[in-house]
Scaffold this motif. Structure first.
Motif, mmCIF file in Angstrom:
data_model
loop_
_atom_site.group_PDB
_atom_site.id
_atom_site.type_symbol
_atom_site.label_atom_id
_atom_site.label_comp_id
_atom_site.label_asym_id
_atom_site.label_seq_id
_atom_site.Cartn_x
_atom_site.Cartn_y
_atom_site.Cartn_z
ATOM 1 N N TYR A 11 0.847 -1.183 0.000
ATOM 2 C CA TYR A 11 0.000 0.000 0.000
ATOM 3 C C TYR A 11 0.882 1.232 0.000
ATOM 4 C CZ TYR A 11 -3.250 3.582 1.527
ATOM 5 O OH TYR A 11 -3.992 4.723 1.619
ATOM 6 N N GLU A 12 0.494 2.161 -0.845
ATOM 7 C CA GLU A 12 1.175 3.443 -0.903
ATOM 8 C C GLU A 12 0.110 4.525 -0.850
ATOM 9 O OE1 GLU A 12 3.786 5.563 -4.262
ATOM 10 O OE2 GLU A 12 4.486 3.561 -3.683
ATOM 11 N N LYS A 60 -3.313 0.154 -3.445
ATOM 12 C CA LYS A 60 -2.909 -1.142 -2.898
ATOM 13 C C LYS A 60 -2.756 -2.107 -4.053
ATOM 14 C CE LYS A 60 -4.136 -4.957 0.156
ATOM 15 N NZ LYS A 60 -2.796 -5.334 0.477
ATOM 16 N N THR A 61 -1.637 -2.821 -4.069
ATOM 17 C CA THR A 61 -1.377 -3.836 -5.083
ATOM 18 C C THR A 61 -1.221 -5.181 -4.385
ATOM 19 O OG1 THR A 61 -0.252 -2.175 -6.427
ATOM 20 C CG2 THR A 61 0.142 -4.485 -6.987
ATOM 21 N N TYR A 80 -5.927 -1.642 -6.575
ATOM 22 C CA TYR A 80 -6.993 -0.671 -6.347
ATOM 23 C C TYR A 80 -6.335 0.682 -6.120
ATOM 24 C CZ TYR A 80 -10.541 2.089 -4.002
ATOM 25 O OH TYR A 80 -11.403 3.097 -3.655
ATOM 26 N N GLU A 81 -6.848 1.685 -6.829
ATOM 27 C CA GLU A 81 -6.370 3.053 -6.644
ATOM 28 C C GLU A 81 -7.577 3.937 -6.404
ATOM 29 O OE1 GLU A 81 -3.993 6.566 -9.083
ATOM 30 O OE2 GLU A 81 -4.080 4.540 -9.900
ATOM 31 N N MET A 102 -10.427 -0.483 -9.713
ATOM 32 C CA MET A 102 -9.894 -1.793 -9.361
ATOM 33 C C MET A 102 -9.563 -2.535 -10.640
ATOM 34 S SD MET A 102 -9.364 -3.844 -6.755
ATOM 35 C CE MET A 102 -8.872 -5.550 -6.614
ATOM 36 N N ARG A 103 -8.298 -2.953 -10.765
ATOM 37 C CA ARG A 103 -7.854 -3.708 -11.940
ATOM 38 C C ARG A 103 -7.499 -5.121 -11.515
ATOM 39 N NH1 ARG A 103 -5.868 1.426 -12.358
ATOM 40 N NH2 ARG A 103 -6.369 2.530 -14.281
ATOM 41 N N THR A 104 -8.091 -6.110 -12.202
ATOM 42 C CA THR A 104 -7.785 -7.518 -11.950
ATOM 43 C C THR A 104 -7.571 -8.203 -13.296
ATOM 44 O OG1 THR A 104 -10.063 -8.326 -12.096
ATOM 45 C CG2 THR A 104 -9.356 -7.488 -9.945
ATOM 46 N N ALA A 105 -7.219 -9.472 -13.259
ATOM 47 C CA ALA A 105 -7.062 -10.242 -14.497
ATOM 48 C C ALA A 105 -8.393 -10.347 -15.247
ATOM 49 C CB ALA A 105 -6.512 -11.627 -14.184
#
Length: 71
Positions: free
Chosen positions: A1-2, A16-17, A24-25, A39-42
């Motif tokens: 998390y950043e 968070k990656t 998720y950004e 939210m980016r997923t496969a």
């Protein structure tokens, strides 16, 4: 998390990656996805509103195969 913290929890804007590459950004409140985020997923990408760590309200889901849902 950043990103931003409050009382040792994710709170404010941040990214968070996960180990699988999902990310998720967006906005966090008390360590939960809350407000606007991406939210980016496969499986695809969701851009929109979140409440209590779940899709909520308006958003767009674009699946990996190109199909999309907006609502």
């Amino acid at each position: 998390y950043e990103g931003e913290f409050k009382s040792n929890q994710r709170h404010g804007q941040g990214t968070k990656t996960w180990k699988d590459g999902s990310a998720y950004e967006g906005s966090w409140v008390d360590d939960k996805r809350e407000g606007h985020g991406v939210m980016r997923t496969a499986d695809g990408t969701y851009t929109g509103e979140w409440r209590n760590n779940a899709y909520s309200g308006k958003g767009t889901l674009i699946y990996a195969d190109g199909r999309s849902y907006k609502g």
